[in-house]
Design an enzyme around this catalytic site. Structure first.
Site, PDB file in Angstrom:
ATOM      1  N   GLU A 236       1.130  -1.662  -0.197  1.00 47.41           N
ATOM      2  CA  GLU A 236       0.499  -0.093   0.573  1.00 47.41           C
ATOM      3  C   GLU A 236       1.120   1.200   0.328  1.00 47.41           C
ATOM      4  O   GLU A 236       0.145   2.129  -0.071  1.00 47.41           O
ATOM      5  CB  GLU A 236      -0.788   0.245   1.244  1.00 47.41           C
TER       6      GLU A 236
ATOM      7  N   ASP B 168     -13.314  -1.209  -4.461  1.00 46.89           N
ATOM      8  CA  ASP B 168     -14.155  -2.198  -4.069  1.00 46.89           C
ATOM      9  C   ASP B 168     -13.793  -3.511  -4.837  1.00 46.89           C
ATOM     10  O   ASP B 168     -14.159  -4.596  -4.524  1.00 46.89           O
ATOM     11  CB  ASP B 168     -15.648  -1.994  -4.036  1.00 46.89           C
TER      12      ASP B 168
ATOM     13  N   ASP C 232     -15.194  -8.644  -0.608  1.00 46.35           N
ATOM     14  CA  ASP C 232     -15.403  -7.404  -1.792  1.00 46.35           C
ATOM     15  C   ASP C 232     -13.430  -7.191  -1.646  1.00 46.35           C
ATOM     16  O   ASP C 232     -13.121  -7.764  -0.704  1.00 46.35           O
ATOM     17  CB  ASP C 232     -15.293  -5.838  -1.031  1.00 46.35           C
TER      18      ASP C 232
ATOM     19  N   HIS D 206     -15.655  -3.121   4.957  1.00 44.95           N
ATOM     20  CA  HIS D 206     -14.627  -3.164   4.313  1.00 44.95           C
ATOM     21  C   HIS D 206     -13.539  -2.968   5.694  1.00 44.95           C
ATOM     22  O   HIS D 206     -13.353  -2.237   6.501  1.00 44.95           O
ATOM     23  CB  HIS D 206     -14.618  -1.928   3.150  1.00 44.95           C
TER      24      HIS D 206
ATOM     25  N   ASP E 179     -10.337  -0.491   5.448  1.00 51.09           N
ATOM     26  CA  ASP E 179      -9.464   0.715   5.370  1.00 51.09           C
ATOM     27  C   ASP E 179     -10.468   1.962   5.931  1.00 51.09           C
ATOM     28  O   ASP E 179     -10.173   2.955   5.543  1.00 51.09           O
ATOM     29  CB  ASP E 179      -9.476   0.950   3.961  1.00 51.09           C
TER      30      ASP E 179
ATOM     31  N   ASN F 139      -9.108   7.116   5.493  1.00 50.36           N
ATOM     32  CA  ASN F 139      -8.785   6.453   4.407  1.00 50.36           C
ATOM     33  C   ASN F 139      -8.492   6.913   3.402  1.00 50.36           C
ATOM     34  O   ASN F 139      -8.887   7.641   2.561  1.00 50.36           O
ATOM     35  CB  ASN F 139     -10.871   6.367   3.831  1.00 50.36           C
TER      36      ASN F 139
ATOM     37  N   HIS G  43      -8.668   6.327  -0.448  1.00 51.95           N
ATOM     38  CA  HIS G  43      -7.951   4.838  -0.734  1.00 51.95           C
ATOM     39  C   HIS G  43      -8.495   3.669  -1.771  1.00 51.95           C
ATOM     40  O   HIS G  43      -8.962   3.945  -2.150  1.00 51.95           O
ATOM     41  CB  HIS G  43      -7.742   3.964   0.909  1.00 51.95           C
ATOM     42  N   CYS G  44     -10.461   4.438  -1.166  1.00 51.76           N
ATOM     43  CA  CYS G  44     -11.593   3.379  -1.825  1.00 51.76           C
ATOM     44  C   CYS G  44     -11.261   4.334  -3.031  1.00 51.76           C
ATOM     45  O   CYS G  44     -12.192   3.212  -3.967  1.00 51.76           O
ATOM     46  CB  CYS G  44     -13.028   4.181  -1.081  1.00 51.76           C
TER      47      CYS G  44
HETATM   48  N1  NVA Z   1     -17.968   0.747   6.568  1.00 49.45           N
HETATM   49  C1  NVA Z   1     -16.531   1.708   6.915  1.00 49.45           C
HETATM   50  C2  NVA Z   1     -15.926   2.364   6.076  1.00 49.45           C
HETATM   51  C3  NVA Z   1     -15.107   1.945   4.463  1.00 49.45           C
HETATM   52  C4  NVA Z   1     -14.073   2.132   3.761  1.00 49.45           C
HETATM   53  C5  NVA Z   1     -16.669   2.734   7.331  1.00 49.45           C
HETATM   54  O1  NVA Z   1     -17.739   3.166   7.944  1.00 49.45           O
HETATM   55  O2  NVA Z   1     -15.689   2.994   8.613  1.00 49.45           O
END
Ligand code: NVA
Length: 322
Positions: A5, A91, A157, A205, A207, A265, A310-311
């Site tokens: 990364e 994703d 994902d 996720h 990140d 992120n 990042h996403c």
């Molecule tokens: N679902 C996560 C964000 C993912 C990048 C959150 O709400 O913290």
């Protein structure tokens, strides 16, 4: 090639917000995205407001210009119609060296999402998810201790994974099951070991829970990771920067796809420079204490659309030691 990364970023895909929408609710969307909502009528369907799409596109363009100034080649998805969105290329495709895996995403409407940037991939492998109802456990609704996915078939994902050369961290959560980690390990063979991170965060996720900054250094979300012991394998030995409480940048009324922690992120350009949401001053100060400069850029709809830097990116190539 990209194996981690943090090496010098040289080629990246940056998402687009055009045509972003919330699809009709089926069992997959209900369990994977909205297990925290008891009342299904709170889930709005249809296209995101045009203002959200326009402002998100402006912020993505700002990111592209910044990356180009850093000599990064920037590629974009097609702006064709889609069933969900093309905002977060992270994703849907896992990149590790010459492996470019379109992962078996558990939300039915996201099937084939990666096709919008397939033309930028050299050797994609598409792993299907069949979205049988047996894959989902509706007991997850309103109960974060029950995960959305059963072990009926592999499903994950790509954003449930972070890469650190010989080691890969895989979050078991509503968007990734254990069978998925076994499938990933099979695809990586002996090139990298997959370490499962479990029981720290149930929703979508990895990140906004962990960011890798360089070999041996990570940023962790202290509301989810309580100590090094929560981390698996070699990551227990890494140094941790505990992320300060994020600044809440809010979201478009009634549209919210993430917690305030979306603001950790970040995208690493290299080990000394990351892109961070512009209001995250406490995190900037903490990272700069460790010699990591932060480019502070806008992403006004990070919480609305569920993605910060990042996403909304997918690094295709990073160069070691430049
Ligand atoms: N679902 C996560 C964000 C993912 C990048 C959150 O709400 O913290």
């Amino acid at each position: 090639m990209s194996y981690n990364e943090w090496d010098q970023l040289t080629k990246v895909i940056v998402g687009i917000a055009d045509n972003a929408k919330i699809p009709d609710v089926d069992i997959s969307l209900r369990c994977v995205n909205y297990a925290d909502k008891i009342d299904e009528t709170e889930i709005i369907k249809g296209p995101y407001p045009q203002r959200v799409i326009d402002e998100a596109n402006e912020d993505l363009d700002t990111l592209c210009k910044f990356l180009q100034k850093e000599n990064v080649e920037v590629l974009r998805p097609n702006d064709t119609d889609c069933n969900y969105y093309n905002f977060c290329p992270r994703d849907s495709v896992f990149v590790y060296g010459d492996l470019q895996m379109a992962t078996p995403m558990p939300i039915r409407a996201r099937r084939g999402e990666w096709r919008a940037f397939e033309h930028h991939l050299t050797n994609p492998v598409n792993i299907r998810c069949y979205h049988e109802s047996s894959l989902y456990n509706t007991d997850c609704i309103g109960n974060k201790d029950v995960l959305a996915l059963t072990e009926f078939e592999p499903a994950f994902d790509a954003a449930n994974i972070l890469r650190a050369n010989d080691n890969v961290l895989y979050l078991v959560s509503n968007s990734a099951n254990r069978l998925g980690s076994a499938l990933l390990q099979g695809a990586l063979g002996d090139k990298a070991k997959v370490h499962k991170l479990e029981n720290v965060y149930s929703f979508m996720h990895l990140d906004s829970t962990v960011a890798f900054l360089k070999e041996g250094l990570l940023l962790a979300n202290p509301s989810r990771i309580k100590s090094k012991d929560d981390l698996p394998g070699p990551f227990k030995k890494w140094d941790i920067i505990w992320c300060p409480e994020p600044v809440d940048i809010g979201h478009y009324p009634r549209y919210c796809n993430s917690s305030t922690w979306i603001n950790m992120n970040l995208l690493s350009v290299n080990t000394k420079l990351v892109v961070l949401e512009e209001q995250q001053e406490p995190t900037r100060i903490e990272l700069e204490k460790h010699g990591i400069e932060c480019a502070m850029l806008p992403m006004r709809h990070a919480r609305t659309l569920g993605g910060t830097f990042h996403c909304v990116t997918l690094d295709l190539e990073r160069k070691a030691n430049v």
